[in-house]
Each structure stands twice: as C-alpha cells, then as structure tokens.
Design an enzyme around this catalytic site. Structure first.
Site, PDB file in Angstrom:
ATOM      1  N   CYS A 138      33.842  39.888  25.995  1.00 23.77           N
ATOM      2  CA  CYS A 138      32.905  38.883  25.492  1.00 23.77           C
ATOM      3  C   CYS A 138      33.263  37.493  26.007  1.00 23.77           C
ATOM      4  CB  CYS A 138      32.892  38.920  23.970  1.00 23.77           C
ATOM      5  SG  CYS A 138      32.142  40.419  23.320  1.00 23.77           S
ATOM      6  N   TYR A 197      49.157  42.160  41.433  1.00 26.85           N
ATOM      7  CA  TYR A 197      48.589  41.284  40.412  1.00 26.85           C
ATOM      8  C   TYR A 197      47.353  41.897  39.765  1.00 26.85           C
ATOM      9  CZ  TYR A 197      51.879  38.278  42.735  1.00 26.85           C
ATOM     10  OH  TYR A 197      53.034  37.790  43.286  1.00 26.85           O
TER      11      TYR A 197
END
Length: 424
Positions: free
Chosen positions: A354, A382
């Site tokens: 969200c 990463y």
C-alpha cells in the site's frame, strides 16, 4: 538439501531448469540463483589476479545467504563485513577469520570485541573516534587490533547519489588530506597495528576514471606515509563497486578492470603491495532473478497495470533508487485462452504494498495476462538481503540451481514465527 529433478516445461531457463517449473513447485515470489554463474564470476576475479598478491573479500551485504557464503569460502574467498551479524554469518559458513575485513561507520563495542576475539584480518577504520575506541577495547581484553584506515578522496564515482561513498558529502571515510595526521596518531597507540589503507568510492561503477583517479591519490598518500612518517603499508584495499548492466549500462569487463588497476599500481611506491578488493554486485547480481506471478491486470484511463505478488518489501531497489531491472516473461504464450493472438502493450509492473512507490518496472512492453510468471532480472544482489516484512508480509524463499537440480537454500518464512516476538 531438498531438491527437485529437472523438468523442461517453459521457455526461460536458469542453467537447465525451467523457471516455469520452479514457480509451480516452489511458489512465488521466490529468489532463484545460478550456482555456476556465481562461481564463474568469482573465478574470473581469481584468474585476473593470479599473478599478483591479493585477497578477494566478497562484500556479503550484497547477498548473505549461508549457502552462497559457504560456496565462496570453499573457493578461497575472504569476506567484507559491516556488522557483528555478518561476522557470525561468515564464521558459520566456514570462512577463515584471517580473510575477514570489517567495514562500516558505526562499529559497536560488542562487535569490536567479537571481531578481536576471532582475530580478523583488519578493521577498516572510518573515524578518529573509532580508532580510539578500538584501541581502548583491544587494551581492555589484551589484544592488538590490526587496522586499515579508510580514506575519502572526494572523487565522484559517477553513480547514483545513494550509492556514492567517496565524496566529501558522504559519511564514509576520513578526508584524505587529514589521513597523514590520523596515521601518525594511530602509530602512537599501543594496541593498534597499522597494516593497510582502504578506499571505497561507491557502487555500480561503470567506467575506469574514478577508480584510477582514486589510486593516484592513494599512491601519493602511501609515499608520504613511507618517506615522511616511516609507516609501511602492507596492503591496499580498493573496495568494490564494479557495476553490472541493468539497462544500457556498459561496465568494463572484470579482467580489463583488474588489468587497469594493476597497471596503475605498478610503480615504485606500490608495486607488489598486496591488493584487497571487495566485489559483491559484479559476482552475484546477474546470477539471480526474482520469480513472481501476475495476480491481476488492471486498466484505467491512462495506464495498464500488471499487479504481481512480489512487492517493494521483496525487492526495494526500484522504489529506493528508481533502479531499472529487466523484466522478462517466463512462459511466452502466443495465443490467449480463446485462441486469439496476444497483443503487446505497455504495463507498469506494480506490487501489492500500500504505497504508490511500490513498483518494479514502468512502461514495460509485454504480452501478458493474469496468472503469467515474470522474472525480474539481475536480482542476485541487493534483492533478498534488503527484503522486509512491511505490511506483515513474509519474505520469500531462496533457491539455488545447479545444472539439473534445484536446492532450497532458504525456506519461506512462517507467519506465526513472524509474530512470535511480539506480545501484548
């Protein structure tokens, strides 16, 4: 370890294993790594340096899965760590402590004690305060701390500002003009042994000039230390940072990069001083993908969205750096369910988090539908290591592929274990 025999369904493959098959067997999202790709990249570094005294210290912040660390340790790798937790990881993976260098700007007292007790190769010292702390702690436990001072040459690595570490605006290192004073002070400390000089200017470097300019500054400093302060440097640590081609980037090949470095070091002040390098991204990035499933296709007045089951909690680079990572379809079906030819269209590939910043790629030309699998490329570096539990989402599993077998090297988290540490 658990493994599944090879199956040839699907189009895209890592080595000889179908990603389509992995997605169905393991579930998505999941990280998938090629064992051979990681090994091959490491061996390229070894071969490029074989005629020069060196230690390759893999930067484990890139990808710290124990299986990968164990594999690299068996190949002779050392490790660059930045925390006590990473130290524990590499020791668990079987690394020789004499090949461990400890970087990072905020080493805690307990971490320093931990490192001294296992006799690591050296601390890469980032400040005068840290130097004092290491000396005091070493004195208190009857140890001598081997150190390398990290200098900041104020050189622009010409990369993203968030992964630049060698400019005067960055928090890393000691300004190179102050370095002679810091070395002189270190020489007076009874529980400090100076063994090296360290510099890391940033990550995702794609051209020679920043690193070669850095070496020029280091050579000048080494000359001052030797000829004016009688301090002999026993190793030069150039850090890591060599980039990979995420999109229209052209980093130099590893062999050529190392050749340029060694040519630059071939002068009277630095010839045959052992070299330490700390590669990470260039070893692991292209060896991994994040496998994800399209949950929904959503179309509004302006955009087409492919909403996937991997979010910014699983792979944060695009949200954090606006980083580009190639996104490929796993099973390229020409026709849709009604037999009509699929049309290509531009989609924003977005996740379930969200946040409006939760995207993996924007305006990607694909021929997709709900239920299709996508492979987010160059995710071996990463990727999982920066994953979080934001929105109370469990982190994905990690898979290693070797020829015709796949190995589960990290299980998917369990929600009940995620909530275990909380109470009310």
């Amino acid at each position: 370890m658990n493994f599944f025999k090879r199956c040839k369904n699907g189009i895209l493959h890592i080595e000889e294993i179908s990603l389509n098959t992995i997605a169905k067997l393991i579930g998505t999202p999941c990280y998938v790594y090629s064992k051979n790709a990681i090994i091959n990249q490491f061996i390229i570094y070894q071969q490029a340096l074989k005629n020069y005294p060196h230690i390759i210290c893999y930067a484990i912040k890139t990808n710290s899965n124990l299986a990968i660390l164990n594999m690299l340790s068996k190949l002779g790798s050392g490790f660059d760590i930045v925390s006590g937790g990473e130290l524990e990881r590499v020791l668990m993976a079987g690394c020789d402590p004499s090949k461990i260098v400890f970087s990072g700007v905020a080493k805690r007292a307990d971490e320093i004690i931990q490192a001294l007790n296992v006799n690591i190769k050296c601390f890469n010292v980032e400040s005068c305060s840290e130097l004092q702390r290491i000396n005091n702690i070493a004195k208190s436990i009857g140890k001598t701390a081997k150190i390398s001072i990290r200098v900041n040459p104020n050189i622009d690595p010409k990369t993203h500002p968030y992964i630049s570490t060698g400019l005067k605006d960055n928090k890393f290192g000691i300004p190179i003009k102050q370095a002679p004073l810091i070395y002189a002070y270190a020489k007076t400390l009874n529980f400090i042994k100076i063994i090296g000089i360290n510099c890391h200017i940033g990550s995702q470097i794609t051209n020679f000039s920043p690193i070669l300019n850095t070496i020029d500054h280091l050579i000048e400093l080494i000359s001052i230390l030797k000829n004016k302060q009688n301090i002999k440097i026993q190793h030069i640590n150039l850090g890591g940072g060599l980039g990979v081609d995420y999109f229209n980037l052209y980093p130099p090949p590893i062999k050529l990069y190392i050749k340029k470095i060694l040519n630059k070091l071939n002068n009277k002040e630095t010839v045959n001083i052992p070299l330490i390098i700390e590669p990470g991204r260039s070893i692991a990035a292209d060896a991994g993908i994040l496998l994800t499933r399209i949950e929904y296709i959503k179309i509004n007045e302006k955009k087409k969205f492919a909403i996937i089951d991997a979010g910014m909690n699983d792979i944060i680079r695009p949200s954090l750096y606006n980083a580009w990572q190639n996104i490929d379809q796993v099973d390229i079906r020409i026709h849709n369910d009604k037999g009509f030819i699929r049309k290509k269209a531009y989609y924003d590939i977005v996740g379930p988090i969200c946040e409006s910043s939760d995207f993996v790629g924007k305006s990607r030309l694909l021929s997709i539908t709900e239920g299709d699998y996508l492979a987010i490329r160059s995710a071996g570096a990463y990727g999982f290591v920066m994953a979080s539990n934001y929105n109370t989402r469990i982190r994905p599993s990690e898979i290693m592929v070797e020829e015709n077998e796949i190995y589960l090297i990290r299980k998917k988290e369990l929600l009940k274990k995620l909530l275990y540490y909380e109470q009310f």
